[in-house]
Design an enzyme around this catalytic site. Structure first.
Site, mmCIF file in Angstrom:
data_model
loop_
_atom_site.group_PDB
_atom_site.id
_atom_site.type_symbol
_atom_site.label_atom_id
_atom_site.label_comp_id
_atom_site.label_asym_id
_atom_site.label_seq_id
_atom_site.Cartn_x
_atom_site.Cartn_y
_atom_site.Cartn_z
ATOM 1 N N TRP A 158 2.962 35.201 24.959
ATOM 2 C CA TRP A 158 4.170 35.998 24.756
ATOM 3 C C TRP A 158 4.050 37.429 25.241
ATOM 4 C CZ3 TRP A 158 2.157 39.621 21.494
ATOM 5 C CH2 TRP A 158 1.075 39.199 20.721
ATOM 6 N N LYS A 182 7.802 26.876 30.252
ATOM 7 C CA LYS A 182 8.083 27.176 28.842
ATOM 8 C C LYS A 182 7.490 28.521 28.489
ATOM 9 C CE LYS A 182 6.002 26.076 24.943
ATOM 10 N NZ LYS A 182 6.199 27.369 24.252
ATOM 11 N N GLU A 185 7.408 30.936 22.269
ATOM 12 C CA GLU A 185 8.496 30.970 21.278
ATOM 13 C C GLU A 185 8.763 32.404 20.808
ATOM 14 O OE1 GLU A 185 5.618 29.517 21.143
ATOM 15 O OE2 GLU A 185 4.769 29.352 19.126
ATOM 16 N N SER A 235 -4.085 31.029 23.577
ATOM 17 C CA SER A 235 -5.337 31.122 22.823
ATOM 18 C C SER A 235 -6.268 29.963 23.162
ATOM 19 C CB SER A 235 -5.018 31.089 21.327
ATOM 20 O OG SER A 235 -4.405 29.851 21.012
ATOM 21 N N GLU A 257 -5.917 29.978 31.101
ATOM 22 C CA GLU A 257 -6.147 31.428 30.993
ATOM 23 C C GLU A 257 -6.145 31.740 29.507
ATOM 24 O OE1 GLU A 257 -6.712 33.731 33.219
ATOM 25 O OE2 GLU A 257 -6.298 32.672 35.080
ATOM 26 N N CYS A 291 -5.084 40.288 26.785
ATOM 27 C CA CYS A 291 -6.230 39.368 26.789
ATOM 28 C C CYS A 291 -7.532 40.041 27.203
ATOM 29 C CB CYS A 291 -5.931 38.187 27.699
ATOM 30 S SG CYS A 291 -5.474 38.682 29.371
ATOM 31 N N GLN A 343 1.751 37.622 13.578
ATOM 32 C CA GLN A 343 0.710 38.413 14.215
ATOM 33 C C GLN A 343 0.273 39.561 13.290
ATOM 34 O OE1 GLN A 343 -0.802 37.447 16.701
ATOM 35 N NE2 GLN A 343 -1.888 39.207 17.524
ATOM 36 N N GLU A 392 -11.362 36.739 18.579
ATOM 37 C CA GLU A 392 -10.316 37.557 19.196
ATOM 38 C C GLU A 392 -9.242 37.875 18.146
ATOM 39 O OE1 GLU A 392 -7.505 35.716 21.868
ATOM 40 O OE2 GLU A 392 -7.659 37.405 23.231
HETATM 41 P P1 NAD Z 1 -0.888 30.496 21.656
HETATM 42 O O1 NAD Z 1 -2.051 29.665 22.059
HETATM 43 O O2 NAD Z 1 -0.526 30.540 20.231
HETATM 44 O O3 NAD Z 1 0.431 30.016 22.419
HETATM 45 C C1 NAD Z 1 0.486 29.979 23.823
HETATM 46 C C2 NAD Z 1 1.538 28.987 24.256
HETATM 47 O O4 NAD Z 1 1.133 27.687 23.898
HETATM 48 C C3 NAD Z 1 2.917 29.203 23.621
HETATM 49 O O5 NAD Z 1 3.892 29.030 24.608
HETATM 50 C C4 NAD Z 1 2.979 28.106 22.585
HETATM 51 O O6 NAD Z 1 4.284 27.690 22.288
HETATM 52 C C5 NAD Z 1 2.214 26.997 23.273
HETATM 53 N N1 NAD Z 1 1.638 25.958 22.399
HETATM 54 C C6 NAD Z 1 1.331 26.034 21.083
HETATM 55 N N2 NAD Z 1 0.790 24.865 20.669
HETATM 56 C C7 NAD Z 1 0.744 24.050 21.749
HETATM 57 C C8 NAD Z 1 0.271 22.726 21.973
HETATM 58 N N3 NAD Z 1 -0.276 21.987 21.000
HETATM 59 N N4 NAD Z 1 0.354 22.220 23.224
HETATM 60 C C9 NAD Z 1 0.872 22.943 24.232
HETATM 61 N N5 NAD Z 1 1.348 24.201 24.086
HETATM 62 C C10 NAD Z 1 1.276 24.753 22.854
HETATM 63 O O7 NAD Z 1 -1.178 31.949 22.234
HETATM 64 P P2 NAD Z 1 -0.302 33.258 22.034
HETATM 65 O O8 NAD Z 1 -0.485 33.729 20.640
HETATM 66 O O9 NAD Z 1 1.061 33.029 22.544
HETATM 67 O O10 NAD Z 1 -0.986 34.277 23.044
HETATM 68 C C11 NAD Z 1 -2.101 35.015 22.721
HETATM 69 C C12 NAD Z 1 -3.339 34.410 23.333
HETATM 70 O O11 NAD Z 1 -3.160 34.293 24.745
HETATM 71 C C13 NAD Z 1 -4.559 35.272 23.156
HETATM 72 O O12 NAD Z 1 -5.652 34.449 22.876
HETATM 73 C C14 NAD Z 1 -4.720 35.942 24.496
HETATM 74 O O13 NAD Z 1 -6.009 36.388 24.793
HETATM 75 C C15 NAD Z 1 -4.296 34.851 25.409
HETATM 76 N N6 NAD Z 1 -3.903 35.401 26.713
HETATM 77 C C16 NAD Z 1 -4.682 35.136 27.798
HETATM 78 C C17 NAD Z 1 -4.373 35.687 29.040
HETATM 79 C C18 NAD Z 1 -5.225 35.427 30.255
HETATM 80 O O14 NAD Z 1 -4.751 35.657 31.368
HETATM 81 N N7 NAD Z 1 -6.453 34.973 30.116
HETATM 82 C C19 NAD Z 1 -3.255 36.506 29.154
HETATM 83 C C20 NAD Z 1 -2.490 36.768 28.014
HETATM 84 C C21 NAD Z 1 -2.811 36.192 26.808
#
Ligand code: NAD
Length: 487
Positions: A158, A182, A185, A235, A257, A291, A343, A392
């Protein structure tokens, strides 16, 4: 835009906004004010199937007839249209997530459109290879050509949705794939401004589709038999689920990522104002919901007292503007709230655990009772197994430890399951390059807080992910080599 009452929340399939077939909705609240923003559909299996069917028909049909030049023209046109709508996109991102308007409007959308143009430039530059017969007895001429994969899904975190549109959608369509995207959310609205421009940019129906929803919708994409590749940012916990679902279904290709717990190592000979700006001030950017944020800081013992005092002062100075008075819609606000109540609770829970496991130097409390604001917080000398030091947090909680030798610093820095980014500060370039080789990370930044360059691959090693985005590697992740032999 101005009128947040007429926000588009429908799904976008086949170049049309359509009602979700699902009755399920969730509500997005503004994290700065707690006010209602929008009720968002949770796309169900019928919605996801419809989006994948549209993408599949476009892939086999009209999109396959587009030349590389035509695909590039669509991407360039979309970039122009989105540039003209960056304020609208920014306003919606700010309303959903509290991203400061200056970042949501002037930083993230232009970075996204830069990626659209960059990958448009690649569309007609993907060459193959050929290998003539090699030696006596070899009668085969071999050709390697790179082909698109088919329907690709993108699932985003997000914190930077307009950017993810560029990193995931642009290389996919530049190379002839079609996409179901997608957004998270937590940030589902700005992306619909992009959707409203897709047809005008010249993309045939079905090439780019958007579905909304959370984990259940993401899981449908990850396990879908009609999707050839999934690019995921989020994550580590969810990334593992995506990898598993991909393996259990059709072995779709997966780019991950994921998160980080990135170290910043400050040697005694570092330029201290520069290290402070790059590792301390910039750690707080986007309220540390980044991240690659350097969340574990290691400082040489000989300069530790002064450096820690400066870091404390900077956190307190920057933190003065946080809270109810830091209106994210103002162009002068640089730090907004955390993205939502979930969060906020998560970060406060980490802070409470930190109070048992380390010495609190500054911060440690929620700011006010309405918005999702916490004080920028520093902990010193966390226990080696402390949650705040190992996991993290994705919030403004920094841990600091001291070290004596370069070897000790490397051991401490690499003692993590993550490997996304690392930072080193020293005026000895020999040491800087030696240390850069030793640091286990996808990106090492020497004397800088790093930054995004569309030409340069970004991604993690160890549990921070697999594959790369940006640059040529980000493009090749949407192509499959095919070997053709000929006698
Ligand atoms: P999250 O893992 O909670 O959600 C990420 C996405 O996955 C959302 O769109 C969510 O709806 C979807 N999702 C949730 N459950 C799922 C499932 N079972 N199957 C498929 N999709 C599912 O992460 P977040 O809280 O949105 O973002 C923060 C995390 O993202 C942190 O860990 C951060 O470090 C990481 N991040 C990484 C990078 C990178 O480039 N490496 C960049 C930005 C954020």
């Amino acid at each position: 835009m101005g009128d947040l009452k007429n926000i588009e929340t429908r799904l976008f399939i086949n170049n049309e906004f359509v009602q979700s077939k699902s009755e399920e909705r969730y509500t997005v609240y503004n994290p700065a004010t707690g006010k209602h923003v929008a009720d968002i559909p949770v796309a169900n299996v019928a919605d996801v199937d419809a989006a994948v069917a549209a993408a599949s028909a476009a892939y086999k049909g009209p999109w396959s007839k587009f030349s590389a030049e035509q695909r590039a023209a669509c991407l360039n046109k979309l970039a122009d249209l989105l540039d003209a709508k960056k304020s609208e996109i920014g306003q919606l991102e700010t309303a959903c997530m509290g991203t400061p308007a200056a970042i949501a409007t002037h930083m993230l959308p232009p970075m996204g459109t830069k990626l659209l143009r960059y990958y448009a430039g690649w569309a007609d530059k993907v060459a193959g290879e050929s290998f003539p017969p090699d030696g006596e007895g070899d009668e085969l001429y071999k050709i390697v050509q790179y082909e698109p994969l088919g329907v690709c899904a993108a699932i985003a975190a997000w914190n930077a949705t307009p950017l993810y549109l560029g990193t995931k959608m642009a290389p996919a369509v530049a190379t002839g794939n079609t996409v179901v995207f997608k957004a998270s959310e937590k940030s589902p609205l700005g992306i619909n401004v992009a959707a409203s421009c897709v047809a005008e940019a010249g993309f045939p129906p079905g090439v780019i589709n958007f579905v909304s929803g959370g984990g259940s919708t993401g899981a449908l994409l990850a396990g879908h038999m009609g999707i050839a590749k999934i690019s995921f940012t989020g994550s580590g916990i969810t990334g593992r689920k995506v990898q598993e679902a991909a393996a259990r279904s059709n072995m779709k290709r997966v780019t991950l990522e994921l998160g980080g717990k990135s170290p910043a190592v400050v040697f005694a000979d570092a330029n201290i104002p520069n290290a402070t700006e790059a590792a301390v001030d910039r750690f707080l950017m986007l309220t540390s919901q980044v991240c690659v944020a350097p969340s574990r800081l290691f400082v040489h013992s000989s300069i530790a007292e002064k450096f820690i005092a400066t870091a404390k002062e900077r956190f307190e100075q920057i933190g003065k503007s946080w809270g109810a008075s830091s209106d994210p819609t103002s162009m002068t606000t640089m730090h907004g709230p955390l993205a939502d109540q979930t969060q906020l609770k998560r970060v406060l829970d980490y802070i409470e655990s930190g109070k048992q496991d380390a010495k609190l130097i500054t911060g440690g409390e929620r700011i006010g009772n309405e918005g999702c604001f916490v004080q920028p917080t520093i902990f010193l000398d966390p226990k080696p197994d402390a949650k705040i030091y190992r996991e993290e947090i994705f919030g403004p909680v920094l841990t600091i430890r001291t070290f004596e030798t370069e070897d000790e610093a490397m051991e401490l820095a690499n003692a993590t399951t993550y490997g996304l980014a690392a930072y080193v500060f020293t005026s000895d370039m020999g040491r800087a390059l030696r240390v850069a080789r030793k640091l286990e990370a996808g990106t090492v930044n020497i004397n800088s807080g790093g930054g995004i360059d569309v030409r340069v691959p970004m991604g993690g090693i160890k549990a921070s992910g697999s594959g790369r985005e940006y640059g040529k590697l980000g493009l090749m992740a949407y192509l499959e080599p095919k070997t053709i032999t000929m006698k």
